[in-house]
Write an enzyme that holds these catalytic residues in place. Structure first.
Site, short mmCIF file in Angstrom:
data_model
loop_
_atom_site.label_atom_id
_atom_site.label_comp_id
_atom_site.label_asym_id
_atom_site.label_seq_id
_atom_site.Cartn_x
_atom_site.Cartn_y
_atom_site.Cartn_z
CE1 TYR A 1 -3.38 -2.78 0.68
CE2 TYR A 1 -4.61 -0.77 1.07
CZ TYR A 1 -4.59 -2.12 0.82
OH TYR A 1 -5.77 -2.80 0.69
CE LYS B 1 2.51 -17.64 -3.09
NZ LYS B 1 1.66 -18.82 -3.25
CG ASP C 1 -1.19 -20.21 -1.96
OD1 ASP C 1 -0.69 -20.23 -0.81
OD2 ASP C 1 -0.60 -20.66 -2.96
CG ASP D 1 -7.91 -5.21 1.67
OD1 ASP D 1 -8.89 -4.81 2.31
OD2 ASP D 1 -7.81 -5.11 0.42
CG ASP E 1 -13.18 -7.58 1.96
OD1 ASP E 1 -12.96 -6.93 3.00
OD2 ASP E 1 -13.58 -7.05 0.90
C1 IPM Z 1 -10.46 -1.70 3.75
C2 IPM Z 1 -10.65 -1.10 2.37
C3 IPM Z 1 -9.52 -0.11 2.12
C4 IPM Z 1 -8.21 -0.87 2.18
C5 IPM Z 1 -9.65 0.67 0.80
C6 IPM Z 1 -10.98 1.40 0.71
C7 IPM Z 1 -8.51 1.63 0.61
O1 IPM Z 1 -10.70 -2.11 1.42
O2 IPM Z 1 -10.47 -0.92 4.72
O3 IPM Z 1 -10.31 -2.91 3.84
O4 IPM Z 1 -7.82 -1.53 1.22
O5 IPM Z 1 -7.57 -0.82 3.23
MG MG Z 2 -10.76 -4.08 2.28
#
Ligand code: IPM
Ligand code: MG
Length: 368
Positions: A148, A198, A230, A254, A258
């Protein structure tokens, strides 16, 4: 993580942001106010512009007044950022960049993303109940380094074609502090830590693995395991309940967080805390969901649970945090579901953001 002195109010800077951000944050603030009134916690709340909406109004996605308020507060409660109207811009020129700036400003290097199955949510998960019933995992994501933020980061033309470059950089101290925190958090939970990297490919991951090995002897009571990212993606689906704490880099964390949300059934349920600096940041894991904005349809659960995390991590108000979490569970147990938690065929049964929030508020008023 630092409790505030009890002789002054808990200062919270509210940044609603974009899309559904303002409405879910409004719900969270209502719940925060209610529990604070009940438990006699004094609150000092201020709301400030942030993100694309702020960019439209002021030409600045993160105006100076918002910066100042955020850094002077005990905690920041954020909604979401992101607006497709700006998607034509390079990522680092979008108003959404304000979120990365905010994390940097607050020196919030550790992102905690807990995901726990609630009995009332079992039917919303796409997974078999026996696989997810006992899911209770905490993803600890490094938040201020890695892909990032690494330099160089650029687009250029080489031999007549476009080339894009991102750089993954990790410094020893950045890995050390997140890994140590993850071990400490595992010690307070089920004492299992899975480090995800990884290292069969990436140099950053090799350093990560070495540092984990160096720190592990300090925590002999924590059972340590390693997975390549993975393989972790697979294991999270096949046996998610076996995980306790997962620690990983910015990008992997990240993605994996999710994924845990998807396993529970919706991105709309996961809260997060970003800690490390003097002011911590609390925000739902979900994005701004522009197609739902302003329709009273968004799931306020993640924002409300972020308010619970705020009370736990910033004020040391564990009782108030638990009360909010129990009230959310109660609203779910009553059968209240926003559309994201229902299969398409049952979406007509969905409740509104307001109805879910009211059910949480009502549950809070009941004697424990
Ligand atoms: C999160 C989001 C952010 C990230 C984006 C919106 C920049 O996906 O908070 O997980 O990748 O950190
Ligand atoms: Mg995210």
């Amino acid at each position: 993580m630092t409790p505030t002195p009890s002789n002054r109010p808990l200062r919270v800077c509210v940044l609603g942001g974009d899309g559904i951000g303002p409405e879910v944050t409004r719900a969270a603030v209502q719940v925060l106010r209610a529990v604070c009134e009940r438990d006699r916690i004094e609150l000092d709340l201020g709301e400030y512009p942030f993100g694309s909406s702020s960019f439209r109004e002021t030409g600045d996605a993160f105006p100076e007044a918002s910066r100042q308020a955020a850094s002077e507060a005990d905690a920041v409660l954020l909604g979401a950022v992101g607006d497709p109207a700006f998607d034509h811009l390079p990522p680092m020129e979008r108003p959404q960049r304000a979120l990365l700036d905010l994390r940097q400003l607050l020196d919030a290097w550790a992102n905690l993303r807990p995901a726990r199955m609630s009995a009332g949510l079992l039917d919303a998960s796409p997974m078999k109940p026996e696989i997810v019933r006992d899911l209770d995992v905490l993803v600890v994501r490094e938040l201020l380094s890695g892909l990032y933020f690494g330099r160089p980061r650029e687009r250029r033309v080489e031999n007549g074609e476009e080339v894009a470059i991102d750089t993954m950089v990790y410094r020893e101290h950045e890995i050390e502090r997140i890994v140590r925190l993850a071990f400490e958090l595992a010690q307070k939970r089920k004492k299992k830590l899975c480090s995800v990297d990884k290292s069969n490919v990436l140099e950053c991951s090799r350093l990560w693995e070495q540092i984990v090995a160096r720190i592990a002897p300090e925590f002999p009571d924590v059972e340590l395991s390693h997975l390549y990212v993975d393989a972790c993606a697979t294991a999270l689906v096949t046996h998610p309940a076996e995980f306790d704490v997962i620690v990983s880099s910015n990008l992997f964390g990240d993605v994996l967080s999710d994924q845990t949300a998807g396993i529970l059934g919706s991105l709309g349920v996961l809260p997060s805390a970003s800690v490390g600096g003097p002011t911590s940041l609390f925000e739902p894991v979900h994005g701004s969901a522009p197609s739902l904005a302003g329709q009273d349809k968004a799931n306020p659960m993640a924002a409300i649970l972020s308010a619970a995390m705020l009370l736990r991590h910033t004020g040391g108000h564990e009782g108030a945090a638990l009360a909010i979490e129990a009230a959310v569970d109660q609203a779910l147990a009553l059968g209240l579901r926003t559309a994201d938690l229902l299969p398409k065929a049952r979406r007509h049964e969905a409740c509104t953001t307001t109805a879910f929030t009211d059910a949480v508020l009502a549950a809070l008023q009941q004697p424990a």
